[in-house]
Design a protein around this motif. Structure first.
Motif, PDB file in Angstrom:
ATOM      1  N   ASN A  58     -14.846  15.803  17.844  1.00 22.44           N
ATOM      2  CA  ASN A  58     -16.108  15.404  17.254  1.00 22.44           C
ATOM      3  C   ASN A  58     -15.785  13.894  17.076  1.00 22.44           C
ATOM      4  OD1 ASN A  58     -18.126  17.537  16.815  1.00 22.44           O
ATOM      5  ND2 ASN A  58     -16.213  18.388  15.320  1.00 22.44           N
ATOM      6  N   GLY A  59     -15.030  13.621  18.155  1.00 20.40           N
ATOM      7  CA  GLY A  59     -13.860  12.113  17.831  1.00 20.40           C
ATOM      8  C   GLY A  59     -14.056  11.396  15.893  1.00 20.40           C
ATOM      9  N   THR A  60     -12.852  10.230  15.789  1.00 20.32           N
ATOM     10  CA  THR A  60     -12.992  10.161  14.459  1.00 20.32           C
ATOM     11  C   THR A  60     -14.572   9.052  14.108  1.00 20.32           C
ATOM     12  OG1 THR A  60     -12.831   8.017  15.412  1.00 20.32           O
ATOM     13  CG2 THR A  60     -10.604  10.007  15.260  1.00 20.32           C
TER      14      THR A  60
ATOM     15  N   ASP B 257      -9.966  21.835  11.831  1.00 16.09           N
ATOM     16  CA  ASP B 257      -9.143  22.816  13.299  1.00 16.09           C
ATOM     17  C   ASP B 257      -8.005  22.833  13.873  1.00 16.09           C
ATOM     18  OD1 ASP B 257      -9.653  25.164  10.648  1.00 16.09           O
ATOM     19  OD2 ASP B 257     -11.833  25.493  12.039  1.00 16.09           O
ATOM     20  N   ALA B 258      -8.976  21.583  14.810  1.00 18.38           N
ATOM     21  CA  ALA B 258      -8.051  21.323  16.011  1.00 18.38           C
ATOM     22  C   ALA B 258      -6.883  20.463  15.906  1.00 18.38           C
ATOM     23  CB  ALA B 258      -8.856  20.281  16.825  1.00 18.38           C
ATOM     24  N   LEU B 259      -7.119  19.448  14.962  1.00 16.68           N
ATOM     25  CA  LEU B 259      -5.148  18.692  14.554  1.00 16.68           C
ATOM     26  C   LEU B 259      -4.580  19.950  13.750  1.00 16.68           C
ATOM     27  CD1 LEU B 259      -3.648  16.562  13.712  1.00 16.68           C
ATOM     28  CD2 LEU B 259      -5.086  16.386  11.705  1.00 16.68           C
ATOM     29  N   ARG B 260      -5.166  21.388  13.278  1.00 21.18           N
ATOM     30  CA  ARG B 260      -4.058  22.390  12.069  1.00 21.18           C
ATOM     31  C   ARG B 260      -3.360  23.005  13.965  1.00 21.18           C
ATOM     32  NH1 ARG B 260      -7.843  26.949  10.343  1.00 21.18           N
ATOM     33  NH2 ARG B 260      -7.746  27.028  12.550  1.00 21.18           N
ATOM     34  N   ASP B 261      -4.509  22.723  14.989  1.00 20.63           N
ATOM     35  CA  ASP B 261      -3.640  23.900  16.031  1.00 20.63           C
ATOM     36  C   ASP B 261      -2.777  23.459  16.284  1.00 20.63           C
ATOM     37  OD1 ASP B 261      -5.094  26.144  15.017  1.00 20.63           O
ATOM     38  OD2 ASP B 261      -6.972  25.320  16.558  1.00 20.63           O
ATOM     39  N   VAL B 262      -2.931  21.953  16.912  1.00 18.86           N
ATOM     40  CA  VAL B 262      -1.159  21.554  17.573  1.00 18.86           C
ATOM     41  C   VAL B 262      -0.578  21.134  16.466  1.00 18.86           C
ATOM     42  CG1 VAL B 262      -3.593  19.841  19.012  1.00 18.86           C
ATOM     43  CG2 VAL B 262      -2.824  19.138  16.945  1.00 18.86           C
ATOM     44  N   ILE B 263      -0.896  21.142  15.360  1.00 18.77           N
ATOM     45  CA  ILE B 263       0.531  21.202  14.485  1.00 18.77           C
ATOM     46  C   ILE B 263       1.216  22.213  13.991  1.00 18.77           C
ATOM     47  CG2 ILE B 263       1.142  20.359  11.544  1.00 18.77           C
ATOM     48  CD1 ILE B 263      -1.162  18.432  11.677  1.00 18.77           C
ATOM     49  N   LEU B 264       0.547  23.737  14.322  1.00 15.56           N
ATOM     50  CA  LEU B 264       1.138  24.545  14.687  1.00 15.56           C
ATOM     51  C   LEU B 264       2.277  25.450  15.231  1.00 15.56           C
ATOM     52  CD1 LEU B 264      -2.024  27.082  12.321  1.00 15.56           C
ATOM     53  CD2 LEU B 264       0.450  26.548  11.364  1.00 15.56           C
ATOM     54  N   ARG B 265       1.063  24.293  16.420  1.00 10.84           N
ATOM     55  CA  ARG B 265       2.130  24.936  18.575  1.00 10.84           C
ATOM     56  C   ARG B 265       3.579  23.909  17.790  1.00 10.84           C
ATOM     57  NH1 ARG B 265      -3.255  24.706  19.891  1.00 10.84           N
ATOM     58  NH2 ARG B 265      -3.223  22.513  20.873  1.00 10.84           N
TER      59      ARG B 265
ATOM     60  N   GLY C 150     -11.823   9.261  20.864  1.00 12.17           N
ATOM     61  CA  GLY C 150     -11.592  10.014  19.454  1.00 12.17           C
ATOM     62  C   GLY C 150     -10.132  10.289  19.573  1.00 12.17           C
ATOM     63  N   GLN C 151      -9.768   9.635  20.206  1.00 11.07           N
ATOM     64  CA  GLN C 151      -8.231  10.235  20.180  1.00 11.07           C
ATOM     65  C   GLN C 151      -7.282  10.018  18.962  1.00 11.07           C
ATOM     66  OE1 GLN C 151      -4.958  10.375  23.380  1.00 11.07           O
ATOM     67  NE2 GLN C 151      -4.781   8.959  22.212  1.00 11.07           N
ATOM     68  N   VAL C 152      -6.496  10.954  17.903  1.00 13.66           N
ATOM     69  CA  VAL C 152      -5.853  10.472  17.330  1.00 13.66           C
ATOM     70  C   VAL C 152      -4.652  10.445  17.272  1.00 13.66           C
ATOM     71  CG1 VAL C 152      -8.031  11.068  15.481  1.00 13.66           C
ATOM     72  CG2 VAL C 152      -6.364  12.765  15.776  1.00 13.66           C
TER      73      VAL C 152
ATOM     74  N   ILE D  24       2.843  14.099   7.426  1.00 10.64           N
ATOM     75  CA  ILE D  24       1.659  13.609   8.530  1.00 10.64           C
ATOM     76  C   ILE D  24       0.159  13.698   7.946  1.00 10.64           C
ATOM     77  CG2 ILE D  24      -0.205  14.699  10.520  1.00 10.64           C
ATOM     78  CD1 ILE D  24       2.319  15.744  11.886  1.00 10.64           C
ATOM     79  N   HIS D  25       0.221  12.330   8.508  1.00  9.78           N
ATOM     80  CA  HIS D  25      -1.569  12.146   7.483  1.00  9.78           C
ATOM     81  C   HIS D  25      -1.938  11.537   8.904  1.00  9.78           C
ATOM     82  CE1 HIS D  25       0.178  11.416   3.417  1.00  9.78           C
ATOM     83  NE2 HIS D  25       1.374  11.075   3.946  1.00  9.78           N
ATOM     84  N   ALA D  26      -3.284  12.315   8.862  1.00 11.55           N
ATOM     85  CA  ALA D  26      -4.392  11.631  10.520  1.00 11.55           C
ATOM     86  C   ALA D  26      -6.344  12.171   9.889  1.00 11.55           C
ATOM     87  CB  ALA D  26      -4.295  12.386  11.531  1.00 11.55           C
ATOM     88  N   ALA D  27      -6.890  10.745  10.189  1.00  7.82           N
ATOM     89  CA  ALA D  27      -8.198  11.073   9.552  1.00  7.82           C
ATOM     90  C   ALA D  27      -9.578  12.078  11.380  1.00  7.82           C
ATOM     91  CB  ALA D  27      -8.799   9.392  10.106  1.00  7.82           C
ATOM     92  N   ILE D  28      -9.654  12.829  10.473  1.00  7.53           N
ATOM     93  CA  ILE D  28     -10.484  14.187  11.223  1.00  7.53           C
ATOM     94  C   ILE D  28     -11.889  13.784  11.375  1.00  7.53           C
ATOM     95  CG2 ILE D  28      -8.915  15.578  10.342  1.00  7.53           C
ATOM     96  CD1 ILE D  28     -11.247  16.408   8.232  1.00  7.53           C
TER      97      ILE D  28
END
Length: 230
Positions: free
Chosen positions: A67-69, A190-198, A159-161, A171-175
Motif C-alpha cells: 500500500n505504499g508509504t 506483514d510484507a516487511l515481516r516476511d522479508v525480514i524472516l526470509r 512506495g519502496q522502503v 531494524i527501523h522502517a516506516a510502514i
C-alpha cells in the motif's frame, strides 16, 4: 528519565505496557494513540538475535510495500545515455552525471533516494562522505545500483522502503501513515515481516525476532508478540 508531555501521557494510558498485542490490535491502537496534528508516519522497530559485526548477519534490503508509504519520495539518478533517458521517463526528479556529482558536493541534498548505474559508482563514490552518513549511498542490495533504472525509479515512487540492521541489531522502517486503514497498515507490516524472516542468517542463534513494536511519529510504542511472528 525523559519527560513526556500531557498528550503523550494521555495516549500512553490506552496502551498496556505489559501486554503483547496482535498485529490487528496494534494497527488499531497505533492510529488511536497518534496525537500529532498532521498525518504522522507509522514505524516498526525489530530487535533481532543477530551480530551485525558478522558479514553474513548484516541484513539489508528493500521492498515495495503493498500500500505504499504514503510519502512522495524525491529521487535523483546518476546515469548517462539510455539509462539517463529511462530515468527521466520513469519520473526521476533529477538525472545527471558529473554535473550532478558536483551539485551534491556543493551542498545539494534535497532528495530522499539516490539511484545509480554500476558504471557511475566510481564517480558517486566521491560523495561517500556526504551521502554515507545520511544513509543515501546507492547499494546493489537495496536495488539502487542497477542497470534497470526504470524499474528502480518506479519502485521508489511506488512506495519502496529500505531496511537495514543497525549496530544494536535493530531494524527501523516506516510502514505507512496514520491515515491508512488498519488493514493497509497490517498488510504493509506483514510484507516487511516476511522479508525480514526470509533474510534470517543461517548462523543466527535462538529466537530470531526478540522483540517488535510499532509507534506513530508522535505516539507511544506498542509491543507485539514476537513468538507469533517467528
Amino acid at each position: 528519565m525523559p519527560k513526556h508531555g500531557k498528550k503523550y501521557l494521555e495516549a500512553a494510558k490506552k496502551v498496556d505496557a505489559n501486554k503483547l498485542y496482535s498485529v490487528a490490535e496494534a494497527m488499531k491502537l497505533v492510529k488511536e494513540t497518534s496525537y500529532a496534528n498532521f498525518d504522522a508516519s507509522v514505524e516498526v522497530s525489530y530487535n533481532l538475535s543477530v551480530d551485525p559485526k558478522q558479514a553474513d548477519q548484516q541484513i539489508r534490503g528493500s521492498l515495495v510495500l503493498p500500500n505504499g508509504t504514503g510519502k512522495t519520495q524525491k529521487v535523483i539518478v546518476f546515469a548517462e545515455g539510455p539509462q539517463a533517458e529511462q530515468a527521466k521517463a520513469a519520473g526521476a526528479d533529477e538525472v545527471g552525471s558529473d554535473e550532478l556529482v558536483e551539485k551534491v558536493q556543493n551542498g545539494y541534498l534535497d532528495f530522499d533516494v539516490v539511484v545509480a548505474t554500476p558504471m557511475m559508482m566510481a564517480k558517486v563514490g566521491r560523495l561517500g562522505r556526504v551521502l554515507g552518513p545520511k544513509g543515501l549511498m546507492p547499494n546493489p542490495k537495496t536495488g539502487t545500483v542497477t542497470m534497470d533504472i526504470e524499474k528502480a525509479v518506479k519502485n521508489v515512487k511506488a512506495g519502496q522502503v529500505e531496511y537495514r540492521v543497525d549496530r544494536q541489531a535493530a531494524i527501523h522502517a516506516a510502514i505507512g501513515k496514520v491515515s491508512f486503514t488498519e488493514e493497509q497498515l497490517a498488510e504493509n507490516f506483514d510484507a516487511l515481516r516476511d522479508v525480514i524472516l526470509r533474510a534470517r542468517p543461517a548462523s543466527a542463534k535462538g529466537q530470531y525476532i526478540k522483540s517488535v513494536a510499532v509507534a506513530a511519529t508522535f505516539g507511544p510504542g506498542i509491543k507485539l508478540d514476537p513468538l507469533n511472528l517467528n
